[in-house]
Motif scaffolding. Structure first.
Motif, PDB file in Angstrom:
ATOM      1  N   PHE A  94     -15.820  10.145  -9.739  1.00 37.61           N
ATOM      2  CA  PHE A  94     -14.291  10.178 -10.853  1.00 37.61           C
ATOM      3  C   PHE A  94     -13.373   9.934 -10.514  1.00 37.61           C
ATOM      4  CE2 PHE A  94     -18.783  13.272 -11.503  1.00 37.61           C
ATOM      5  CZ  PHE A  94     -18.698  12.905 -12.727  1.00 37.61           C
ATOM      6  N   ASN A  95     -13.007   9.070 -11.384  1.00 34.46           N
ATOM      7  CA  ASN A  95     -11.344   8.843 -11.135  1.00 34.46           C
ATOM      8  C   ASN A  95     -10.540  10.028 -11.985  1.00 34.46           C
ATOM      9  OD1 ASN A  95     -11.762   6.185 -11.015  1.00 34.46           O
ATOM     10  ND2 ASN A  95     -11.047   5.624 -12.960  1.00 34.46           N
ATOM     11  N   ASP A 109      -8.681  11.128 -13.645  1.00 35.02           N
ATOM     12  CA  ASP A 109      -8.740  11.275 -14.987  1.00 35.02           C
ATOM     13  C   ASP A 109     -10.481  11.958 -15.861  1.00 35.02           C
ATOM     14  OD1 ASP A 109      -9.520   8.456 -14.775  1.00 35.02           O
ATOM     15  OD2 ASP A 109      -8.522   8.012 -16.588  1.00 35.02           O
ATOM     16  N   GLU A 110     -11.403  11.104 -15.279  1.00 39.20           N
ATOM     17  CA  GLU A 110     -12.933  11.469 -15.733  1.00 39.20           C
ATOM     18  C   GLU A 110     -13.689  12.705 -15.470  1.00 39.20           C
ATOM     19  OE1 GLU A 110     -14.687   7.251 -15.231  1.00 39.20           O
ATOM     20  OE2 GLU A 110     -14.666   8.146 -13.664  1.00 39.20           O
ATOM     21  N   GLU A 164     -23.883  15.332 -20.713  1.00 40.75           N
ATOM     22  CA  GLU A 164     -23.650  13.860 -20.188  1.00 40.75           C
ATOM     23  C   GLU A 164     -24.968  13.827 -19.473  1.00 40.75           C
ATOM     24  OE1 GLU A 164     -19.908  14.103 -17.999  1.00 40.75           O
ATOM     25  OE2 GLU A 164     -20.100  16.467 -18.468  1.00 40.75           O
ATOM     26  N   ARG A 168     -17.704  14.854  -6.705  1.00 43.41           N
ATOM     27  CA  ARG A 168     -16.481  14.836  -7.509  1.00 43.41           C
ATOM     28  C   ARG A 168     -16.129  13.102  -6.942  1.00 43.41           C
ATOM     29  NH1 ARG A 168     -14.689  18.554 -10.225  1.00 43.41           N
ATOM     30  NH2 ARG A 168     -16.042  20.484 -10.057  1.00 43.41           N
TER      31      ARG A 168
END
Length: 165
Positions: free
Chosen positions: A49-50, A52-53, A67, A46
């Motif tokens: 990731f940003n 929002d990603e 993905e 985790r």
């Protein structure tokens, strides 16, 4: 537990690595043996990731097959086939909920660690098995039977031939 062999390796690999056939799954784990051996843990990091990603809050903490599939495809494409490949795919939570509801099973998703579809390619043939991991002990094996039956129906729907072992 279901145990099957896939007679058409090329067709199955096409479904697995090029088409959206297995998009309802997450990658639990992968092992790929080519010039070197790759081991992939499907747990999401985790911190990578940003905000929002990040996947939806109901994500089980694993990367979706959709993905990760392009990265795995890039590892196997070329003139030589892999020496071996082992994939453990886990059915998405919404699909687990669907099975529990559709068949009126007396379990909740919190009682289930995962419904797994295991794929093993040994360089010549593909064998697949299913498995269910529970959070708690249960004598009721209907979920396993339902998952096995649904996986067979799923493969038939996508016209993937198989032979029972």
């Amino acid at each position: 537990m279901l145990s099957i062999q896939i007679p058409d390796v090329k067709d199955f690999m096409n479904h697995l690595l090029r088409e959206d056939t297995f998009h309802p799954f997450y990658l639990w784990e992968a092992s790929l043996k080519t010039a070197v051996t790759y081991h992939i843990d499907g747990h999401l990091n985790r911190d990578f990731f940003n905000s929002d990603e990040l996947p939806e809050d109901n994500s089980p903490g694993y990367i979706s097959w959709k993905e990760i599939k392009p990265q795995l495809f890039s590892m196997v494409k070329g003139s030589k086939t892999p020496l071996s490949m082992k994939l453990i795919l886990m059915l998405s939570g919404s699909n687990v909920d669907h099975l529990l509801t559709k068949y009126n099973l007396p379990l909740s998703r919190e009682n289930i660690n995962g419904l797994f579809f295991n794929i093993h390619y040994d360089g010549t043939k593909i064998n697949c098995t299913t498995g269910v991991s529970y959070q708690t002990f249960t004598m009721d094996k209907r979920l396993e039977e339902v998952f096995d039956e649904n996986m067979l129906t799923y493969l038939k729907h996508y016209q993937i031939p198989f032979e029972s072992l």
